[in-house]
Motif scaffolding. Structure first.
Motif, PDB file in Angstrom:
ATOM      1  N   HIS A 258       1.206  -5.071  -8.044  1.00  0.00           N
ATOM      2  CA  HIS A 258       0.305  -6.035  -8.350  1.00  0.00           C
ATOM      3  C   HIS A 258      -1.353  -5.666  -8.277  1.00  0.00           C
ATOM      4  O   HIS A 258      -2.318  -6.091  -8.420  1.00  0.00           O
ATOM      5  N   ASP A 259      -1.279  -3.762  -8.126  1.00  0.00           N
ATOM      6  CA  ASP A 259      -2.382  -3.066  -7.927  1.00  0.00           C
ATOM      7  C   ASP A 259      -2.966  -3.560  -6.407  1.00  0.00           C
ATOM      8  O   ASP A 259      -4.878  -3.511  -6.958  1.00  0.00           O
ATOM      9  N   ILE A 260      -2.629  -3.970  -5.412  1.00  0.00           N
ATOM     10  CA  ILE A 260      -3.818  -4.102  -4.278  1.00  0.00           C
ATOM     11  C   ILE A 260      -2.686  -3.676  -3.061  1.00  0.00           C
ATOM     12  O   ILE A 260      -1.545  -3.026  -2.785  1.00  0.00           O
ATOM     13  N   ASP A 261      -4.073  -2.997  -2.828  1.00  0.00           N
ATOM     14  CA  ASP A 261      -3.564  -1.403  -1.805  1.00  0.00           C
ATOM     15  C   ASP A 261      -3.119  -2.475  -0.517  1.00  0.00           C
ATOM     16  O   ASP A 261      -3.424  -3.443   0.107  1.00  0.00           O
ATOM     17  N   THR A 262      -2.546  -1.962  -0.130  1.00  0.00           N
ATOM     18  CA  THR A 262      -2.196  -2.535   2.236  1.00  0.00           C
ATOM     19  C   THR A 262      -2.124  -1.013   2.813  1.00  0.00           C
ATOM     20  O   THR A 262      -2.788  -1.404   3.810  1.00  0.00           O
ATOM     21  N   GLY A 263      -2.667   0.501   2.279  1.00  0.00           N
ATOM     22  CA  GLY A 263      -2.950   1.822   2.948  1.00  0.00           C
ATOM     23  C   GLY A 263      -1.697   1.326   3.943  1.00  0.00           C
ATOM     24  O   GLY A 263      -1.074   2.460   4.824  1.00  0.00           O
ATOM     25  N   ILE A 264      -0.631   1.174   3.186  1.00  0.00           N
ATOM     26  CA  ILE A 264       1.219   1.491   3.762  1.00  0.00           C
ATOM     27  C   ILE A 264       1.326   2.394   2.777  1.00  0.00           C
ATOM     28  O   ILE A 264       2.004   2.067   2.190  1.00  0.00           O
ATOM     29  N   ASP A 265       2.728   3.242   3.394  1.00  0.00           N
ATOM     30  CA  ASP A 265       3.530   4.048   2.597  1.00  0.00           C
ATOM     31  C   ASP A 265       4.693   3.430   2.822  1.00  0.00           C
ATOM     32  O   ASP A 265       5.721   3.419   4.006  1.00  0.00           O
ATOM     33  N   GLN A 266       5.320   3.359   1.719  1.00  0.00           N
ATOM     34  CA  GLN A 266       6.207   2.636   1.319  1.00  0.00           C
ATOM     35  C   GLN A 266       7.642   3.804   1.983  1.00  0.00           C
ATOM     36  O   GLN A 266       8.852   2.806   2.137  1.00  0.00           O
ATOM     37  N   GLN A 267       7.612   5.070   1.180  1.00  0.00           N
ATOM     38  CA  GLN A 267       8.688   5.845   1.991  1.00  0.00           C
ATOM     39  C   GLN A 267       8.573   5.586   3.837  1.00  0.00           C
ATOM     40  O   GLN A 267       9.879   5.811   3.933  1.00  0.00           O
ATOM     41  N   ALA A 268       7.786   6.276   4.090  1.00  0.00           N
ATOM     42  CA  ALA A 268       7.770   5.735   6.115  1.00  0.00           C
ATOM     43  C   ALA A 268       8.241   4.570   5.905  1.00  0.00           C
ATOM     44  O   ALA A 268       9.012   4.808   7.231  1.00  0.00           O
ATOM     45  N   LEU A 269       8.313   3.433   5.437  1.00  0.00           N
ATOM     46  CA  LEU A 269       8.100   1.952   6.023  1.00  0.00           C
ATOM     47  C   LEU A 269       9.812   2.083   6.169  1.00  0.00           C
ATOM     48  O   LEU A 269       9.819   1.362   6.981  1.00  0.00           O
ATOM     49  N   GLY A 270      10.355   2.398   4.995  1.00  0.00           N
ATOM     50  CA  GLY A 270      12.267   2.664   4.925  1.00  0.00           C
ATOM     51  C   GLY A 270      12.437   3.006   6.204  1.00  0.00           C
ATOM     52  O   GLY A 270      13.688   2.749   6.660  1.00  0.00           O
ATOM     53  N   LEU A 271      11.686   4.378   6.859  1.00  0.00           N
ATOM     54  CA  LEU A 271      12.707   4.797   7.733  1.00  0.00           C
ATOM     55  C   LEU A 271      12.727   3.678   9.026  1.00  0.00           C
ATOM     56  O   LEU A 271      13.198   3.444   9.775  1.00  0.00           O
ATOM     57  N   ALA A 272      11.110   2.870   8.873  1.00  0.00           N
ATOM     58  CA  ALA A 272      11.155   2.298   9.727  1.00  0.00           C
ATOM     59  C   ALA A 272      11.596   0.952   9.684  1.00  0.00           C
ATOM     60  O   ALA A 272      12.605   0.690  11.055  1.00  0.00           O
ATOM     61  N   VAL A 273      12.944   0.794   8.535  1.00  0.00           N
ATOM     62  CA  VAL A 273      13.610  -0.222   8.802  1.00  0.00           C
ATOM     63  C   VAL A 273      15.296   0.292   9.179  1.00  0.00           C
ATOM     64  O   VAL A 273      15.544  -0.102  10.173  1.00  0.00           O
TER      65      VAL A 273
END
Length: 289
Positions: A258-273
């Motif tokens: 929705h073009d709302i920025d979070t400053g979070i890297d989605q790929q790196a977040l997958g590694l955190a999961v």
């Protein structure tokens, strides 16, 4: 447009699992969240280790949190004066004090009704004028014992929390069953009553409605701070029927779409999961504690 996310997996996520994750593994999860660009992390809760053994190492966790990125803020939860005193004795950045909107959940969670809980917390906070406190209201919209919470009831509790001097007030759909319309109406009532208090939302996700609620709250009420937990882990041990948290990875993907920025890297977040899943796979069963 930017939204801030607090990941709560280390507290709300792990406290509802039937296992105890080691301190080392918790720190590995914190490292992974920081690497993904998560700037706000709820790291622990200072509660009875007898009732919530998953949080028994709170002091050690706080002492060992990664401090490589000075822009990362860590918080810990306290339900009563004893928890506030314990948290204040650590190096935690922010202390979130929490009470319930409903008497039934408050009694189950803290052994006190909301008025008693609020009085005790207010007295404790006065002892630490230099500490940063956040406020939280559990069962803000629906209670497992009392059903729908009227907006006027929520406003009364929110006023009491604001009077303590909290910097931000989080409203929690503890069960995850509140409709978007109900959340908007209740949050709107609190915002109208307390226009100078920053509000955030802590949404559990029973029926897949939480993502829609986030977008609606952001667009219609200007809410810019949300809680979530990687992997969708979490719940409440003292709220029968509570569902898991809104998953951070799903929230970030939805906001970015929705073009709302979070400053979070989605790929790196997958590694955190993956780091959380490994931590739980290697955790001790609760029955062995």
């Amino acid at each position: 447009m930017t939204v801030t996310i607090t990941d709560v997996v280390l507290r709300d996520g792990l406290q509802d699992e039937n296992a105890v994750v080691s301190t080392d593994r918790k720190i590995a999860v914190a490292d992974a969240l920081v690497a993904a660009g998560v700037k706000h992390i709820e790291a622990a809760s200072f509660v009875s280790p007898t009732r919530v053994p998953q949080m028994a190492d709170a002091d050690d966790v706080i002492a060992r949190l990664p401090r490589t990125d000075p822009s990362v803020t860590y918080s810990a939860l306290a339900l009563n004066p004893r928890g506030v005193h314990r948290a204040a004795a650590t190096g935690i950045d922010e202390i979130q004090v929490v009470t319930s909107a409903s008497a039934g959940h408050s009694t189950a969670n803290t052994g006190r009704n909301p008025d008693e809980a609020l009085t005790g917390l207010a007295e404790a906070l006065q002892k630490y004028p230099d500490r940063s406190f956040l406020g939280g209201v559990s069962t803000a919209f629906v209670c497992p014992f009392e059903g729908i919470i009227a907006p006027a009831v929520l406003v009364r509790v929110a006023r009491a929390m604001a009077a303590m001097g909290v910097r931000r007030l989080g409203l929690a759909d503890t069960l995850g069953t509140a409709t978007t319309e109900q959340v908007l109406a209740s949050v709107g009532a609190v915002r109208d009553a307390l226009p100078d208090i920053e509000l955030s939302l802590h949404l559990h996700n029973a029926h897949g409605q939480a993502l829609g609620t986030v977008i609606a709250a952001h667009r219609h009420l200007g809410i810019t701070h949300f809680d979530s937990a990687i992997g969708g882990y979490g719940g409440c041990p003292f709220a029968p029927g509570a569902h898991g948290n809104l998953a951070t990875e799903e929230l970030v993907a939805h906001l970015h779409a929705h073009d709302i920025d979070t400053g979070i890297d989605q790929q790196a977040l997958g590694l955190a999961v993956g780091t959380v899943k490994l931590a739980l796979a290697q955790a001790r069963p609760l029955s062995a504690v």
